[in-house]
Write an enzyme that holds these catalytic residues in place. Structure first.
Site, mmCIF file in Angstrom:
data_model
loop_
_atom_site.group_PDB
_atom_site.id
_atom_site.type_symbol
_atom_site.label_atom_id
_atom_site.label_comp_id
_atom_site.label_asym_id
_atom_site.label_seq_id
_atom_site.Cartn_x
_atom_site.Cartn_y
_atom_site.Cartn_z
ATOM 1 N N GLU A 115 0.781 -1.239 0.000
ATOM 2 C CA GLU A 115 0.000 0.000 0.000
ATOM 3 C C GLU A 115 0.813 1.290 0.000
ATOM 4 O O GLU A 115 0.311 2.338 0.398
ATOM 5 C CB GLU A 115 -0.917 0.015 1.232
ATOM 6 N N GLU B 295 -5.697 -2.414 -0.993
ATOM 7 C CA GLU B 295 -4.583 -1.455 -0.963
ATOM 8 C C GLU B 295 -5.071 -0.010 -0.941
ATOM 9 O O GLU B 295 -4.459 0.844 -0.301
ATOM 10 C CB GLU B 295 -3.650 -1.682 -2.160
ATOM 11 N N GLU C 52 -4.276 -3.984 8.805
ATOM 12 C CA GLU C 52 -4.606 -5.095 7.909
ATOM 13 C C GLU C 52 -6.007 -5.639 8.107
ATOM 14 O O GLU C 52 -6.672 -6.022 7.145
ATOM 15 C CB GLU C 52 -3.568 -6.208 8.050
#
Length: 959
Positions: A328, A362, A384
């Site tokens: 990301e 992302e 996450e």
């Protein structure tokens, strides 16, 4: 090893450019360093207790985490990679904020040569002494005068290193064109602790700073980074230097840059952000789908989070050599080629679903993770878990045709698989060293994180949850957070102090709360303590098993930890606050009850035929229906299975088979429940049926018990035969229908179901006769390729097509088909070639090895390969990484004999800490094999008896 005495001056190539950049500053550096006798060390430790630097001097810091005496404000970074000599040089100037008087600056650098280190202070430029402590990847910069609290300083360091041979840091990659030419590129992967291998820095997430980056390159390449390029300057020798705009304040692990010959395509979002997809030139025509998806998703997040995306552009780059799925980096997200490239003619429905999910993940990070970042890696799940959860929230709205809800439960089942072991860890768990940090990137942080967020959203209501997370993002923009900051933001969302009058949803929701009773489904007003509830889910490992016993109108509830172990002690002392949901035969209403104690009782308005808890599996817990409970469920499924949703049915299948493992339910009860699957059509329930039944014969394949193994295989084929026969060999239907078709036909062919094998053989031969030019329906290609790969000439033909294909999804299916072939010499060769990395990419090695390990003809080959190449693989993929974890557990998780357990223990027991002996995945492997052994010892006689009884029953019915 970094050598402070080394210098990049005098080297050929890129070093000369770096020298030229810093030469004016070096002219004043003629005063030799003389350390002050009163040098103050950040931790004030006694010299005799300190670590020893590489030059033999005491190193002035003895902890893995950096001190906070000094923090970075701004990095001015110049990098010159040489793609011919495969090394790079650079210069970094770091502006510092001093919080306590000190004469020592501690920062990170790993495996690089450091030179020309000096301090730019208000009183002038001074040379600094450099000490190195490679064990912690740390440098100490020592000044002969004090850095004064409140003043601003700059440190300057020149550095040089080789481009990494691994997939992290600043590493080299390559790809082969259709004409066979090999082209080289250099790209970055800094999460979690690899920025320090690319430039000296404060490589911890809380040390946020701004970055101004310059990249020197040859004219045949382009350079991209987090921010747009503002200008290009010509340098002597025909080189170019690209200057990029200064970034927003961010963590080092999000810095990114790529030097390559990529091409790009671009569009602009409704909010004015330029989106570009970068790929190798010959694959740029496979980027249209990803470009449209990125535009749509960035616009969605911009509106959903009510916070404008703060950068002027967002690049998505498909990297030919990439270890993880995607990364990301702020403004420059990077992906495996399979995660970004889509060919409408050759890519499958599952490819489309996968690519859209990874882009959604992302781009969600641009807010969750980048804008608001966890303070330390122990709370990685705040990044996450949220990004995984937002995949499903965003796609449910932006791509309703993908039916992404059909696939969410699989994430929770995967998380429970590792969370049911005593080697699991809390979602938020202390970590310190890089290996421990890498191990946090697992199913617990991602999938369990997403599942408990889904449970919380259902608990608070979607409206309240959205308001709370927007509040969280706005409160902590450009800052670092811990667990409690999130819970506080989700508490009292309608308090007058925090009401966001500018946000219509917030105002309308809170007005509704005031005027309507019953909007809060679980609690009244101020009684809700989100932190108290969620701490039970994030600060202790595992998950609860709720036992339900219905006696008339009375429902008795109890909770305990679900744990696969012989030893009950690890499950003692666990207590969760569980948001229970349930429905009954009496109505479709979803009832709710917050279970805070070990036991409790609730009362139904009337007696019912059945009760189903954990409606649609919105909660992260299992349910055991005691007494006659499971018999009532089985009766319902056999006579009216559609009274429950597909997700409810998948949940029941999962729970009943998992309860066999801990001896709460007999195997024959679970198998009786599975009989209803002959009428099942919903993808989640069907695939979960396979997910529970197939592993039973996979365990037998690793033993010599062909008769029972074949009986079990026949039972599964018979169970799903009608559904398999209904499948058409084309690409029609919804995404879920198409994914299910691929799954069923592949299973049927692997299991030698005659109609499937005949059709697949015919299609493979036609495709081969056309030299691969015949267009096969995409969804059936796996089944066709698997049958073709069974014979040497078919395998060789597939491999030739694999070598020359530019379609990543097609290559992926061919690779999988070749790995499940019975041809052992081919399987061994495939693994060896993946390790070499020339014909088959090394990034694909773990997937190849694990696929071979699932192959009854290859599991011993895969185990031998893992042992023989262990040291090479941990160097390439890094200790603690999810890749290594996947290799260890993937290769061993179908062993079920004491002989194999001993073999596994002997190998991993021979390792040192430096070669992986302390990794959590090794404990998980031991526990899983032990559980398999217990299961087989206990249940094989029951399985044999049940299958024999069923065969007699079927034979009698046939008469």
């Amino acid at each position: 090893m970094i050598s402070a005495e080394a210098t990049c001056r005098g080297r050929s190539g890129p070093a000369s450019v770096v020298t030229m950049l810093v030469a004016p500053l070096l002219l004043v550096l003629f005063v030799p360093f003389s350390p002050s006798s009163g040098a103050q060390l950040p931790n004030q430790a006694k010299a005799k207790d300190l670590p020893i630097a590489t030059n033999g001097q005491p190193f002035p810091w003895d902890r893995m985490r950096l001190p906070t005496t000094v923090t970075p404000l701004h990095y001015d970074l110049a990098i010159h990679p040489n793609l011919t000599t495969l090394d790079f040089t650079g210069v970094v100037r770091i502006e510092l904020d001093v919080h306590e008087d000190t004469n020592t600056v501690i920062l990170h650098a790993k495996q690089m040569q450091i030179s020309d280190v000096f301090l730019l202070a208000p009183e002038g430029i001074k040379r600094l002494q450099v000490l190195e402590y490679p064990r912690f990847h740390q440098l100490a910069l020592l000044s002969d005068s004090m850095l004064i609290k409140g003043r601003k300083y700059e440190v300057h360091l020149a550095f040089a290193a080789n481009l990494s041979d691994s997939f992290h840091g600043f590493y080299k990659g390559s790809y082969r064109t259709s004409s066979g030419e090999v082209r080289v590129l250099a790209s970055t992967q800094f999460e979690a602790t690899f920025a320090r291998g690319a430039f000296p820095c404060f490589d911890e997430p809380a040390f946020k700073a701004n970055f101004t980056i310059r990249i020197i390159r040859e004219p045949r390449h382009i350079a991209i980074s987090n921010m747009p390029m503002v200008k290009t300057v010509e340098l002597p020798g025909g080189l170019l230097e690209d200057h990029f705009d200064t970034t927003v304040k961010m963590s080092t692990y999000l810095v990114a840059y790529i030097v390559s010959d990529f091409k790009s395509v671009s569009k602009t979002t409704q909010h004015g952000v330029k989106i570009s997809i970068y790929a190798v030139p010959e694959k740029i025509d496979q980027t249209a789908f990803a470009l449209d998806a990125a535009v749509k998703l960035l616009d969605f997040y911009d509106d959903y989070f009510d916070i404008p995306y703060p950068l002027p552009k967002q690049d998505l780059a498909a990297i030919p050599d990439f270890q993880s799925g995607a990364m990301e980096n702020w403004g420059l997200t990077t992906y495996r080629e399979t995660g970004l490239l889509f060919d409408p003619e050759k890519s499958s429905a599952s490819d489309k679903l996968g690519i859209t999910k990874v882009i959604a993940h992302e781009l969600a990070h641009q807010w969750f993770g980048n804008l608001v970042t966890m303070e330390w890696w122990n709370d990685l799940w705040l990044n996450e878990g949220f990004a995984k959860f937002m995949e499903f929230i965003s796609l449910d709205i932006t791509y309703p045709e993908l039916h992404v809800d059909d696939f969410f439960l699989a994430k929770c089942f995967e998380a429970m698989e590792v969370d049911s072991l005593s080697s699991s860890h809390p979602v938020s768990t202390p970590v310190e060293n890089p290996t421990q940090i890498q191990e946090m990137f697992d199913d617990v942080s991602y999938d369990k994180g997403a599942c408990i967020l889904n449970m919380l959203r259902d608990f608070l209501t979607p409206e309240a949850f959205e308001i709370g997370i927007v509040r969280y993002l706005k409160r902590y923009s450009y800052q670092n957070t811990v667990n409690s900051h999130l819970w506080e933001s989700l508490t009292n969302i309608c308090s007058s102090d925090d009401l966001d009058e500018g946000r219509l949803k917030h105002t309308e929701f809170c007005s509704k709360r005031k005027t309507q009773s019953g909007v809060s489904k679980w609690y009244s007003g101020d009684e809700l303590d989100v932190r108290a509830i969620m701490d039970t889910w994030t600060l202790q490992e595992g998950f609860p098993l709720v036992t339900v016993e219905v006696r008339g109108r009375e429902v008795r509830l109890s909770q305990e930890r679900y744990l696969k172990t012989d030893d009950p002690s690890p499950s003692e002392g666990f207590l969760w606050q569980i948001p229970l949901t349930y429905k009954t035969s009496a109505s479709n209403t979803v009832h709710r009850f917050l279970l805070k104690t070990k036991t409790d009782v609730l009362f139904l308005p009337e007696e019912v035929d059945w009760v189903k808890f954990n409606v649609d599996m919105s909660g992260y817990y299992m349910v055991h229906y005691a007494g006659e409970g499971w018999n009532s469920v089985i009766k319902l499924l056999q006579h009216n299975h559609t009274a429950l949703s597909g997700n409810d049915r998948a949940n029941l299948i999962h729970n009943v088979f998992q309860l066999v493992s801990i001896e709460k339910v007999r195997l024959d009860t679970a198998l009786e429940l599975s009989l209803y699957l002959s009428r099942e059509t919903k993808i989640m329930a069907v695939t979960q049926g396979f997910g529970e039944l197939v592993p039973l014969y996979k365990l037998m394949e690793k033993r010599d018990m062909k008769v029972l193994e074949n009986q079990m295989k026949s039972y599964i084929v018979d169970l799903f035969q009608d559904l398999i026969d209904q499948q058409e060999w084309n690409d029609s239907g919804s995404v879920s229908q198409r994914v299910l078709r691929s799954y069923l036909l592949l299973f049927a062919c692997v299991r030698n179901y005659a109609p499937c094998v005949t059709k697949a053989t015919q299609l493979f031969n036609q495709w081969k006769d056309s030299d691969g030019t015949m267009s096969l329906p995409v969804d059936i290609t796996m089944a066709v390729f698997v049958i073709g790969a069974r014979m040497p000439e078919g395998w060789d033909f597939l491999f030739e097509k694999y070598r020359h294909s530019l379609q990543m999804s097609v290559k992926s299916r061919m690779k999988t088909a070749m790995a499940v072939s019975p041809l052992q010499d081919k399987l061994k060769w495939m693994m060896e070639q993946s390790l070499i990395g020339e014909i088959m990419k090394t990034q694909d090695l773990p997937g190849v090895v694990v696929s071979v390990s699932k192959n009854p003809h290859g599991y011993q080959l895969a185990w031998d390969f893992l042992r023989a190449n262990w040291h090479t693989m941990i160097k390439k993929f890094d200790l603690g990484s999810s890749t290594i974890s996947h290799l260890v557990t993937g290769v061993t998780n179908q062993y079920s004999t004491r002989e194999m357990l001993d073999e596994v223990r002997n190998f991993f027991g021979s390792l040192t800490e430096e070669t992986g002996s302390e990794m959590r995945c090794i404990q998980q492997a031991y526990e899983t094999i032990e559980d398999n052994i217990r299961w087989m010892d206990k249940n094989l006689p029951l399985l044999q008896a049940w299958l024999d009884k069923r065969n007699r029953r079927v034979s009698h019915e046939d008469l």
